[in-house]
Design an enzyme around this catalytic site. Sequence first.
Site, short mmCIF file in Angstrom:
data_model
loop_
_atom_site.label_atom_id
_atom_site.label_comp_id
_atom_site.label_asym_id
_atom_site.label_seq_id
_atom_site.Cartn_x
_atom_site.Cartn_y
_atom_site.Cartn_z
N TYR A 42 -1.11 -1.06 10.13
CA TYR A 42 -1.21 -1.33 8.68
C TYR A 42 0.06 -0.86 7.96
CZ TYR A 42 -3.62 -1.25 4.06
OH TYR A 42 -4.00 -1.44 2.75
N SER A 83 0.85 -1.20 0.00
CA SER A 83 0.00 0.00 0.00
C SER A 83 0.88 1.25 0.00
CB SER A 83 -0.87 0.03 1.26
OG SER A 83 -1.42 1.32 1.47
N1 CAA Z 1 -2.34 13.41 10.81
C1 CAA Z 1 -2.04 13.73 12.09
N2 CAA Z 1 -2.97 13.79 13.07
C2 CAA Z 1 -4.24 13.51 12.74
C3 CAA Z 1 -4.60 13.15 11.42
C4 CAA Z 1 -3.59 13.12 10.44
N3 CAA Z 1 -3.84 12.75 9.16
N4 CAA Z 1 -5.93 12.89 11.40
C5 CAA Z 1 -6.37 13.11 12.66
N5 CAA Z 1 -5.36 13.47 13.45
C6 CAA Z 1 -5.43 13.81 14.89
C7 CAA Z 1 -6.61 14.71 15.18
O1 CAA Z 1 -6.26 16.07 14.97
C8 CAA Z 1 -6.90 14.40 16.63
O2 CAA Z 1 -5.98 15.10 17.44
P1 CAA Z 1 -6.43 15.66 18.90
O3 CAA Z 1 -6.88 14.44 19.68
O4 CAA Z 1 -5.19 16.31 19.42
O5 CAA Z 1 -7.55 16.61 18.61
C9 CAA Z 1 -6.57 12.90 16.75
O6 CAA Z 1 -5.68 12.62 15.63
C10 CAA Z 1 -7.80 12.02 16.66
O7 CAA Z 1 -8.38 12.24 15.37
P2 CAA Z 1 -9.84 11.80 15.02
O8 CAA Z 1 -10.83 12.59 15.82
O9 CAA Z 1 -10.00 11.78 13.54
O10 CAA Z 1 -9.89 10.34 15.60
P3 CAA Z 1 -10.91 9.27 15.32
O11 CAA Z 1 -10.72 8.28 16.42
O12 CAA Z 1 -12.28 9.81 15.04
O13 CAA Z 1 -10.43 8.65 13.90
C11 CAA Z 1 -9.08 7.45 12.41
C12 CAA Z 1 -9.15 8.11 13.77
C13 CAA Z 1 -10.09 6.28 12.34
C14 CAA Z 1 -7.68 6.89 12.26
C15 CAA Z 1 -9.43 8.49 11.32
O14 CAA Z 1 -8.61 9.61 11.48
C16 CAA Z 1 -9.23 7.95 9.92
O15 CAA Z 1 -10.02 7.17 9.42
N6 CAA Z 1 -8.15 8.35 9.25
C17 CAA Z 1 -7.83 7.88 7.92
C18 CAA Z 1 -6.85 6.75 8.00
C19 CAA Z 1 -6.65 6.19 6.62
O16 CAA Z 1 -6.22 6.88 5.70
N7 CAA Z 1 -6.95 4.91 6.46
C20 CAA Z 1 -6.87 4.27 5.19
C21 CAA Z 1 -7.89 3.14 5.14
S1 CAA Z 1 -8.02 2.42 3.50
C22 CAA Z 1 -6.57 1.66 3.33
O17 CAA Z 1 -5.84 1.45 4.23
C23 CAA Z 1 -6.22 1.21 1.95
C24 CAA Z 1 -4.89 1.68 1.59
O18 CAA Z 1 -3.94 0.91 1.69
C25 CAA Z 1 -4.72 3.03 1.04
P1 NAP Z 2 -11.54 -5.79 0.37
O1 NAP Z 2 -12.52 -5.55 -0.70
O2 NAP Z 2 -11.95 -5.64 1.79
O3 NAP Z 2 -10.87 -7.21 0.14
C1 NAP Z 2 -10.05 -7.82 1.07
C2 NAP Z 2 -10.25 -9.30 0.94
O4 NAP Z 2 -9.37 -10.00 1.85
C3 NAP Z 2 -11.68 -9.71 1.30
O5 NAP Z 2 -12.15 -10.62 0.33
C4 NAP Z 2 -11.51 -10.39 2.64
O6 NAP Z 2 -12.46 -11.38 2.89
C5 NAP Z 2 -10.13 -11.00 2.49
N1 NAP Z 2 -9.59 -11.35 3.80
C6 NAP Z 2 -9.51 -10.56 4.89
N2 NAP Z 2 -8.97 -11.24 5.92
C7 NAP Z 2 -8.71 -12.49 5.46
C8 NAP Z 2 -8.18 -13.65 6.04
N3 NAP Z 2 -7.76 -13.68 7.32
N4 NAP Z 2 -8.07 -14.77 5.29
C9 NAP Z 2 -8.48 -14.77 4.01
N5 NAP Z 2 -9.00 -13.70 3.39
C10 NAP Z 2 -9.11 -12.57 4.11
O7 NAP Z 2 -10.30 -4.79 0.21
P2 NAP Z 2 -9.41 -4.46 -1.06
O8 NAP Z 2 -9.35 -3.00 -1.14
O9 NAP Z 2 -9.81 -5.26 -2.23
O10 NAP Z 2 -7.98 -4.94 -0.50
C11 NAP Z 2 -7.20 -5.94 -1.14
C12 NAP Z 2 -5.74 -5.71 -0.77
O11 NAP Z 2 -5.31 -4.47 -1.29
C13 NAP Z 2 -5.49 -5.65 0.74
O12 NAP Z 2 -4.27 -6.28 1.04
C14 NAP Z 2 -5.38 -4.16 1.00
O13 NAP Z 2 -4.63 -3.90 2.14
C15 NAP Z 2 -4.71 -3.72 -0.27
N6 NAP Z 2 -4.86 -2.31 -0.58
C16 NAP Z 2 -6.08 -1.77 -0.75
C17 NAP Z 2 -6.18 -0.43 -1.06
C18 NAP Z 2 -7.47 0.28 -1.26
O14 NAP Z 2 -7.45 1.50 -1.31
N7 NAP Z 2 -8.59 -0.41 -1.40
C19 NAP Z 2 -5.02 0.34 -1.20
C20 NAP Z 2 -3.78 -0.25 -1.00
C21 NAP Z 2 -3.71 -1.60 -0.71
P3 NAP Z 2 -13.76 -11.02 3.82
O15 NAP Z 2 -14.31 -9.74 3.28
O16 NAP Z 2 -14.64 -12.19 3.67
O17 NAP Z 2 -13.17 -10.86 5.19
#
Ligand code: CAA
Ligand code: NAP
Length: 247
Positions: A154, A141
Amino acid sequence: MTQRVALVTGAMGGIGTAVCQELAKAGHKVVAAYHPQFDNKDEWLKEQAAAGFNDFVCVAGDVSSLEDCQKMVAEAEAAAGPVDILVNNAGITRDRMFAKMEKDQWDAVISTNLSSLFNMTKQVSAKMAERGWGRIINIASVNGVKGQAGQTNYSAAKAGVIGFSKALAAELAAKGVTVNVIAPGYIATKMVMAIKPEVLQTIVDGVPMKRLGKPEEMGAACVYLASENAGFMTGATLNINGGLYYQ
Ligand code: CAA
Ligand code: NAP
């Protein structure tokens, strides 16, 4: 082209489905490995058949379990033959700021996103080397490359995926087996849709291309890495992220 057997983990998720489809379109025999708790397998298979993909073999198992991975690969080999291409794609998020992160959220992400590579790759890499041909493609990622607040678990796991791949690439380079990484940016799947809408909007605003990636864009990269023409590439990371981050 030579038809190869490709095993894709997390096959029924967003990116996994596209990877299966693109590899099948490229002429490969695809084994779709899915989580045993996924209860829409029959519906997924129907959707695939409706889209013209009638030939997927399915195997069920939890990638964080070594035993399940042994069983899945044995079943795949029995049904389709030796695995030539392994796509380690299964993954999860358990996002939380580190101050609030619980140990079980750390462990779940490390075991599913990183230890799974040991569990799956162990079943196929020596046999690929013996046959003198193999492709191991690991999905990391952008957040494993740059680090992301809220994702210490992560980002650590995905950075580990890159380190694992570089080390194994060096071990297998002389054996005809390549090991490469795709590091996607934010892609439109349920994993990203789980982010709070206002947080996601800020993320998309920060992507130079101002959009999420498409799963099929990751599938196309897999097809390339699995191809004969990618035979000189190993230990590499393809950053496919709309310009969000460059190494
Ligand atoms: N950088 C630094 N600080 C941050 C920040 C950032 N990007 N975002 C929030 N903060 C800080 C806030 O300012 C806050 O600080 P204070 O407590 O001092 O006010 C603190 O962190 C808590 O922030 P939140 O109120 O947002 O906390 P929350 O518990 O509601 O949410 C979280 C936390 C769930 C991590 C949320 O911020 C979030 O979802 N962030 C996005 C994370 C992300 O990008 N995830 C990707 C998921 S998809 C994926 O992973 C696929 C992939 O590979 C790309
Ligand atoms: P997704 O739609 O949630 O797919 C993830 C898949 O992994 C689901 O089919 C899930 O099955 C399976 N899985 C989870 N835990 C497992 C386990 N313990 N054993 C076997 N299978 C399991 O998400 P996606 O976006 O396609 O993600 C695929 C990959 O790309 C992940 O490695 C993710 O980290 C990576 N990635 C995603 C993004 C993005 O933006 N979407 C970006 C960068 C990297 P169930 O749903 O049945 O649990």
